[in-house]
Design an enzyme around this catalytic site. Structure first.
Site, PDB file in Angstrom:
ATOM      1  N   GLY A  15       0.783  -1.236   0.000  1.00  0.00           N
ATOM      2  CA  GLY A  15       0.000   0.000   0.000  1.00  0.00           C
ATOM      3  C   GLY A  15       0.812   1.282   0.000  1.00  0.00           C
ATOM      4  O   GLY A  15       0.320   2.336   0.413  1.00  0.00           O
ATOM      5  N   ASN A  17       1.761   3.068  -2.579  1.00  0.00           N
ATOM      6  CA  ASN A  17       1.165   4.044  -3.510  1.00  0.00           C
ATOM      7  C   ASN A  17      -0.099   4.662  -2.921  1.00  0.00           C
ATOM      8  O   ASN A  17      -0.335   5.868  -3.082  1.00  0.00           O
ATOM      9  CB  ASN A  17       0.867   3.380  -4.857  1.00  0.00           C
ATOM     10  CG  ASN A  17       2.082   3.363  -5.757  1.00  0.00           C
ATOM     11  OD1 ASN A  17       2.497   4.396  -6.273  1.00  0.00           O
ATOM     12  ND2 ASN A  17       2.701   2.192  -5.913  1.00  0.00           N
ATOM     13  N   ARG A  68     -14.331 -14.816 -10.434  1.00  0.00           N
ATOM     14  CA  ARG A  68     -13.937 -13.433 -10.658  1.00  0.00           C
ATOM     15  C   ARG A  68     -15.141 -12.487 -10.720  1.00  0.00           C
ATOM     16  O   ARG A  68     -15.184 -11.459 -10.042  1.00  0.00           O
ATOM     17  CB  ARG A  68     -13.117 -13.321 -11.948  1.00  0.00           C
ATOM     18  CG  ARG A  68     -12.412 -11.995 -12.111  1.00  0.00           C
ATOM     19  CD  ARG A  68     -11.557 -11.948 -13.349  1.00  0.00           C
ATOM     20  NE  ARG A  68     -10.652 -13.079 -13.456  1.00  0.00           N
ATOM     21  CZ  ARG A  68      -9.537 -13.236 -12.737  1.00  0.00           C
ATOM     22  NH1 ARG A  68      -9.190 -12.321 -11.861  1.00  0.00           N
ATOM     23  NH2 ARG A  68      -8.775 -14.300 -12.880  1.00  0.00           N
ATOM     24  N   LEU A  96      -9.307  -7.790 -13.487  1.00  0.00           N
ATOM     25  CA  LEU A  96     -10.705  -7.374 -13.335  1.00  0.00           C
ATOM     26  C   LEU A  96     -11.564  -8.035 -14.409  1.00  0.00           C
ATOM     27  O   LEU A  96     -11.121  -8.213 -15.546  1.00  0.00           O
ATOM     28  CB  LEU A  96     -10.816  -5.856 -13.464  1.00  0.00           C
ATOM     29  CG  LEU A  96     -10.081  -5.046 -12.387  1.00  0.00           C
ATOM     30  CD1 LEU A  96     -10.101  -3.565 -12.742  1.00  0.00           C
ATOM     31  CD2 LEU A  96     -10.703  -5.286 -11.013  1.00  0.00           C
ATOM     32  N   ASN A 110      -4.629   2.589 -13.197  1.00  0.00           N
ATOM     33  CA  ASN A 110      -3.678   1.627 -12.643  1.00  0.00           C
ATOM     34  C   ASN A 110      -2.279   2.222 -12.745  1.00  0.00           C
ATOM     35  O   ASN A 110      -2.011   3.042 -13.626  1.00  0.00           O
ATOM     36  CB  ASN A 110      -3.724   0.318 -13.447  1.00  0.00           C
ATOM     37  CG  ASN A 110      -2.775  -0.723 -12.886  1.00  0.00           C
ATOM     38  OD1 ASN A 110      -2.662  -0.900 -11.665  1.00  0.00           O
ATOM     39  ND2 ASN A 110      -2.053  -1.418 -13.763  1.00  0.00           N
ATOM     40  N   HIS A 112       1.713   0.968 -13.148  1.00  0.00           N
ATOM     41  CA  HIS A 112       2.511  -0.204 -13.501  1.00  0.00           C
ATOM     42  C   HIS A 112       3.992   0.203 -13.515  1.00  0.00           C
ATOM     43  O   HIS A 112       4.343   1.252 -14.071  1.00  0.00           O
ATOM     44  CB  HIS A 112       2.090  -0.721 -14.880  1.00  0.00           C
ATOM     45  CG  HIS A 112       2.812  -1.975 -15.265  1.00  0.00           C
ATOM     46  ND1 HIS A 112       2.515  -3.190 -14.704  1.00  0.00           N
ATOM     47  CD2 HIS A 112       3.850  -2.193 -16.110  1.00  0.00           C
ATOM     48  CE1 HIS A 112       3.330  -4.111 -15.202  1.00  0.00           C
ATOM     49  NE2 HIS A 112       4.150  -3.536 -16.056  1.00  0.00           N
ATOM     50  N   ASP A 144      -8.459  -0.999 -19.213  1.00  0.00           N
ATOM     51  CA  ASP A 144      -9.454  -1.590 -20.112  1.00  0.00           C
ATOM     52  C   ASP A 144      -9.448  -3.106 -19.915  1.00  0.00           C
ATOM     53  O   ASP A 144      -8.885  -3.600 -18.939  1.00  0.00           O
ATOM     54  CB  ASP A 144      -9.227  -1.148 -21.569  1.00  0.00           C
ATOM     55  CG  ASP A 144      -7.904  -1.640 -22.132  1.00  0.00           C
ATOM     56  OD1 ASP A 144      -7.261  -2.500 -21.499  1.00  0.00           O
ATOM     57  OD2 ASP A 144      -7.511  -1.167 -23.217  1.00  0.00           O
ATOM     58  N   ASP A 148      -2.676  -4.310 -18.354  1.00  0.00           N
ATOM     59  CA  ASP A 148      -1.691  -3.221 -18.465  1.00  0.00           C
ATOM     60  C   ASP A 148      -1.732  -2.567 -19.850  1.00  0.00           C
ATOM     61  O   ASP A 148      -0.698  -2.378 -20.503  1.00  0.00           O
ATOM     62  CB  ASP A 148      -0.271  -3.764 -18.173  1.00  0.00           C
ATOM     63  CG  ASP A 148      -0.155  -4.342 -16.772  1.00  0.00           C
ATOM     64  OD1 ASP A 148      -0.867  -3.859 -15.875  1.00  0.00           O
ATOM     65  OD2 ASP A 148       0.634  -5.279 -16.576  1.00  0.00           O
ATOM     66  N   GLU A 177       6.946   6.294  -8.827  1.00  0.00           N
ATOM     67  CA  GLU A 177       5.513   5.965  -8.780  1.00  0.00           C
ATOM     68  C   GLU A 177       4.788   6.877  -7.788  1.00  0.00           C
ATOM     69  O   GLU A 177       3.683   7.348  -8.051  1.00  0.00           O
ATOM     70  CB  GLU A 177       5.318   4.505  -8.359  1.00  0.00           C
ATOM     71  CG  GLU A 177       5.808   3.484  -9.357  1.00  0.00           C
ATOM     72  CD  GLU A 177       5.495   2.059  -8.909  1.00  0.00           C
ATOM     73  OE1 GLU A 177       4.379   1.793  -8.446  1.00  0.00           O
ATOM     74  OE2 GLU A 177       6.387   1.199  -9.033  1.00  0.00           O
TER      75      GLU A 177
HETATM   76  C1  GRF Z   1       3.883  -1.083  -7.388  1.00  0.00           C
HETATM   77  O1  GRF Z   1       5.175  -1.284  -7.904  1.00  0.00           O
HETATM   78  C2  GRF Z   1       2.879  -0.931  -8.504  1.00  0.00           C
HETATM   79  O2  GRF Z   1       3.391  -0.297  -9.632  1.00  0.00           O
HETATM   80  C3  GRF Z   1       2.556  -2.367  -8.842  1.00  0.00           C
HETATM   81  O3  GRF Z   1       2.536  -3.027  -7.594  1.00  0.00           O
HETATM   82  C4  GRF Z   1       3.369  -2.334  -6.662  1.00  0.00           C
HETATM   83  C5  GRF Z   1       2.511  -1.994  -5.494  1.00  0.00           C
HETATM   84  O4  GRF Z   1       3.233  -1.427  -4.433  1.00  0.00           O
HETATM   85  N1  GRF Z   1       1.326  -2.436  -9.586  1.00  0.00           N
HETATM   86  P1  GRF Z   1       2.463  -0.755  -3.220  1.00  0.00           P
HETATM   87  O5  GRF Z   1       1.507  -1.819  -2.670  1.00  0.00           O
HETATM   88  O6  GRF Z   1       1.732   0.450  -3.715  1.00  0.00           O
HETATM   89  O7  GRF Z   1       3.534  -0.438  -2.220  1.00  0.00           O
END
Ligand code: GRF
Length: 205
Positions: A15, A17, A68, A96, A110, A112, A144, A148, A177
Site C-alpha cells: 500500500g 502508492n 472473478r 478485473l 492503474n 505499472h 481496459d 496493463d 511511482e
Molecule cells: C507497485 O510497484 C505498482 O506499480 C505495482 O505493484 C506495486 C505496489 O506497491 N502495480 P504498493 O503496494 O503500492 O507499495
C-alpha cells in the site's frame, strides 16, 4: 465528477502508492479529492492497517477461491455504495472482469512499474533489468479489458544505473511511482483532457 472527487483505492499488499496518494491529499498537493474507501482482496494486506491508522474506511473482499465476476460484483457494489467517482488500482494483484471494467468506463486507473508497452505483467522491474534496458520507469494508465493496456495518462522515466541491481532499480522506480500517481490523478480529476484513440490529450484552455 462532483465537487470533491471520491477515490476508491484497491490494494492487495504493502500500500505504499495508496499512502503516497493520501499524503498528497493531506499536504494539499492533490486538491478536490478524498479517499472514500480502501478495498483489499487480501485480508492481511499491510496497506489496510495503514488506512485504518489514518482513519480511512476500509473493506475486505477475500478473492481466494471466488469466481472473478462474483467477487468483482461485491467490490463494485461497495464502490457504488461509497459513491466512488474514480477507482485507483494500487498494487491490486487481480485481473478485473469485463463486467467490472464496463461498469466504470474511463474511471479506473492503474499504476505499472515499467514504461508500457514494455514489460507488462508480473515483476516488470526484474524483466526490465534482465533485458538490459538503459531507461526504466512507471506508467499510470486507464484500465481496459486487457492487462496493463489502456490509454496512458502519464509516464516517468529514470536511467538504469551501472551499479543498479533489481532491488535498487525497483526502489528507484517506486519513488517515481509515488510522485506520478498523485500527479496523474490530478490530471484526470481536472477533467481537462480528451481520450483520442489511445491518446490522453490535455485540453488547451
Ligand atoms: C507497485 O510497484 C505498482 O506499480 C505495482 O505493484 C506495486 C505496489 O506497491 N502495480 P504498493 O503496494 O503500492 O507499495
Amino acid at each position: 465528477m462532483s465537487a470533491v472527487t471520491r477515490l476508491g483505492i484497491l490494494i492487495s499488499g504493502r500500500g505504499s502508492n495508496f499512502l503516497a496518494i493520501a499524503e498528497s491529499i493531506r499536504e494539499g498537493r492533490l486538491k478536490g479529492v478524498e479517499i472514500a474507501v480502501v478495498i483489499s482482496n487480501v485480508p492481511d494486506a499491510a496497506g489496510l492497517e495503514k488506512a485504518r491508522a489514518l482513519g480511512i474506511p476500509t473493506a475486505v473482499f477475500d478473492s481466494k477461491g471466488r469466481k472473478r465476476a462474483e467477487h468483482d460484483a461485491d467490490v463494485a457494489a461497495c464502490l457504488k455504495e461509497q459513491k466512488v467517482d474514480l477507482i485507483c488500482l494500487a498494487g491490486y494483484m487481480r485481473l478485473l472482469s469485463p463486467q467490472f471494467v464496463a461498469a466504470f468506463p474511463n474511471r479506473i486507473l492503474n499504476i505499472h512499474p515499467s514504461l508500457l508497452p514494455a514489460f507488462p505483467g508480473l515483476e516488470a522491474q526484474e524483466q526490465a533489468f534482465a533485458y538490459g534496458v538503459k531507461v526504466a520507469g512507471c506508467t499510470v494508465h486507464f484500465v481496459d479489458e486487457e492487462l496493463d493496456h489502456g490509454a496512458i495518462v502519464l509516464q516517468r522515466a529514470i536511467p538504469v544505473l551501472e551499479e543498479d541491481d533489481p532491488h535498487m532499480l525497483t526502489m528507484r522506480i517506486l519513488a517515481e511511482e509515488h510522485k506520478a500517481y498523485p500527479e496523474a490523478i490530478a490530471m484526470v480529476v481536472s477533467g481537462e483532457y480528451e481520450i483520442r484513440g489511445r491518446r490522453f490529450v490535455k485540453r488547451s484552455s
